[in-house]
Design a protein around this motif. Structure first.
Motif, mmCIF file in Angstrom:
data_model
loop_
_atom_site.group_PDB
_atom_site.id
_atom_site.type_symbol
_atom_site.label_atom_id
_atom_site.label_comp_id
_atom_site.label_asym_id
_atom_site.label_seq_id
_atom_site.Cartn_x
_atom_site.Cartn_y
_atom_site.Cartn_z
ATOM 1 N N ALA A 1 98.145 36.299 103.869
ATOM 2 C CA ALA A 1 98.473 35.228 102.921
ATOM 3 C C ALA A 1 97.235 34.395 102.595
ATOM 4 O O ALA A 1 96.995 34.052 101.426
ATOM 5 C CB ALA A 1 99.578 34.339 103.490
ATOM 6 N N MET A 2 96.447 34.077 103.606
ATOM 7 C CA MET A 2 95.226 33.298 103.372
ATOM 8 C C MET A 2 94.257 34.060 102.474
ATOM 9 O O MET A 2 93.661 33.482 101.560
ATOM 10 C CB MET A 2 94.568 32.943 104.706
ATOM 11 C CG MET A 2 95.354 31.920 105.516
ATOM 12 S SD MET A 2 94.719 31.700 107.195
ATOM 13 C CE MET A 2 93.103 31.037 106.876
ATOM 14 N N ALA A 3 94.083 35.344 102.732
ATOM 15 C CA ALA A 3 93.182 36.150 101.904
ATOM 16 C C ALA A 3 93.696 36.227 100.473
ATOM 17 O O ALA A 3 92.924 36.105 99.517
ATOM 18 C CB ALA A 3 93.037 37.550 102.502
ATOM 19 N N TRP A 4 94.977 36.428 100.325
ATOM 20 C CA TRP A 4 95.584 36.541 98.999
ATOM 21 C C TRP A 4 95.408 35.247 98.205
ATOM 22 O O TRP A 4 95.086 35.273 97.016
ATOM 23 C CB TRP A 4 97.066 36.868 99.155
ATOM 24 C CG TRP A 4 97.764 37.114 97.852
ATOM 25 C CD1 TRP A 4 98.344 36.190 97.043
ATOM 26 C CD2 TRP A 4 97.933 38.359 97.203
ATOM 27 N NE1 TRP A 4 98.875 36.778 95.938
ATOM 28 C CE2 TRP A 4 98.639 38.122 96.008
ATOM 29 C CE3 TRP A 4 97.568 39.663 97.516
ATOM 30 C CZ2 TRP A 4 98.973 39.135 95.130
ATOM 31 C CZ3 TRP A 4 97.913 40.663 96.637
ATOM 32 C CH2 TRP A 4 98.600 40.395 95.464
ATOM 33 N N LEU A 5 95.600 34.118 98.873
ATOM 34 C CA LEU A 5 95.567 32.832 98.181
ATOM 35 C C LEU A 5 94.159 32.275 97.990
ATOM 36 O O LEU A 5 93.880 31.633 96.980
ATOM 37 C CB LEU A 5 96.418 31.812 98.947
ATOM 38 C CG LEU A 5 97.917 32.112 99.005
ATOM 39 C CD1 LEU A 5 98.615 31.152 99.956
ATOM 40 C CD2 LEU A 5 98.529 32.042 97.609
ATOM 41 N N TRP A 6 93.279 32.479 98.942
ATOM 42 C CA TRP A 6 92.005 31.763 98.923
ATOM 43 C C TRP A 6 90.788 32.600 98.569
ATOM 44 O O TRP A 6 89.751 32.049 98.211
ATOM 45 C CB TRP A 6 91.759 31.096 100.266
ATOM 46 C CG TRP A 6 92.731 29.980 100.537
ATOM 47 C CD1 TRP A 6 93.412 29.238 99.618
ATOM 48 C CD2 TRP A 6 93.124 29.493 101.807
ATOM 49 N NE1 TRP A 6 94.211 28.317 100.238
ATOM 50 C CE2 TRP A 6 94.054 28.448 101.597
ATOM 51 C CE3 TRP A 6 92.798 29.819 103.107
ATOM 52 C CZ2 TRP A 6 94.634 27.750 102.629
ATOM 53 C CZ3 TRP A 6 93.383 29.113 104.139
ATOM 54 C CH2 TRP A 6 94.292 28.090 103.890
ATOM 55 N N LEU A 7 90.865 33.898 98.702
ATOM 56 C CA LEU A 7 89.688 34.712 98.403
ATOM 57 C C LEU A 7 89.741 35.204 96.965
ATOM 58 O O LEU A 7 90.702 35.855 96.564
ATOM 59 C CB LEU A 7 89.591 35.904 99.358
ATOM 60 C CG LEU A 7 89.345 35.566 100.823
ATOM 61 C CD1 LEU A 7 89.309 36.838 101.657
ATOM 62 C CD2 LEU A 7 88.057 34.780 100.997
ATOM 63 N N PRO A 8 88.709 34.919 96.196
ATOM 64 C CA PRO A 8 88.711 35.390 94.806
ATOM 65 C C PRO A 8 88.424 36.889 94.746
ATOM 66 O O PRO A 8 87.740 37.440 95.609
ATOM 67 C CB PRO A 8 87.571 34.597 94.169
ATOM 68 C CG PRO A 8 86.643 34.313 95.306
ATOM 69 C CD PRO A 8 87.517 34.159 96.525
ATOM 70 N N GLU A 9 88.948 37.517 93.723
ATOM 71 C CA GLU A 9 88.656 38.929 93.499
ATOM 72 C C GLU A 9 87.210 39.038 93.039
ATOM 73 O O GLU A 9 86.788 38.330 92.129
ATOM 74 C CB GLU A 9 89.599 39.502 92.435
ATOM 75 C CG GLU A 9 89.355 40.955 92.117
ATOM 76 C CD GLU A 9 89.527 41.859 93.319
ATOM 77 O OE1 GLU A 9 88.537 42.488 93.730
ATOM 78 O OE2 GLU A 9 90.645 41.912 93.853
#
Length: 168
Positions: free
Chosen positions: A32-40
């Motif tokens: 969830a953290m990666a999905w929400l906070w890391l930009p593509e």
């Protein structure tokens, strides 16, 4: 290889499924953290296409690289067998329970982190890549063979030092 085994050692006192549920929860939170906070960073139009293994035949035609890849594959296969059978081995040989196995793995992980964080760069600078590679393989072999032959916990722990140095 440090926090996971230690946490599993503690949680296994609650139940044998508690470490599994904790790992699942942590994985869900991390996802969830990666999905929400890391930009593509790579967009579909720029992403590579095809099979990443398509270069493998070309790489394997290079004798030195082929030798290194085969040695590395055999080495990591041996270590994977060690990891996956360790709990059963330690339970039968030394009477380890789940918490003690977790703590042992955590200690091994700390030792590996110290080796990777502090020793590898100076050793490579001093010995070079090839000699460091050979030294690592030799130390890991000594550790794995020693671990298989030893029947005391203290000596077993001592054999994990060259293994951790070799894996580092």
């Amino acid at each position: 290889f440090i926090l996971g085994p230690a946490l599993s050692g503690v949680l296994s006192k609650v139940s044998y499924t508690a470490p599994i549920w904790a790992a699942a929860a942590l994985t869900l939170v991390a996802t969830a953290m990666a999905w929400l906070w890391l930009p593509e960073t790579v967009h579909r139009a720029q992403a590579g296409t095809g099979n990443p293994f398509r270069y493998l035949p070309e790489l394997l035609r290079r004798p030195i690289l082929r030798r290194v890849l085969v040695i590395d594959f055999v080495y990591w296969s041996a270590f994977a067998v060690f990891q996956t059978t360790f709990a059963l081995f330690a339970a039968i040989r030394f009477g380890f329970d789940a918490p003690k196995t977790g703590y042992f793995f955590a200690t091994f992980g700390v030792l590996g982190a110290v080796v990777q964080g502090g020793f590898i760069r100076p050793v490579v600078r001093r010995l070079g890549d090839r000699s460091t590679f050979m030294l690592g393989l030799s130390l890991a072999a000594v550790g794995l063979v020693g671990a298989a032959l030893i029947h005391s916990v203290a000596m077993f722990a001592a054999t994990l030092v060259p293994l951790a140095l070799g894996i580092g």
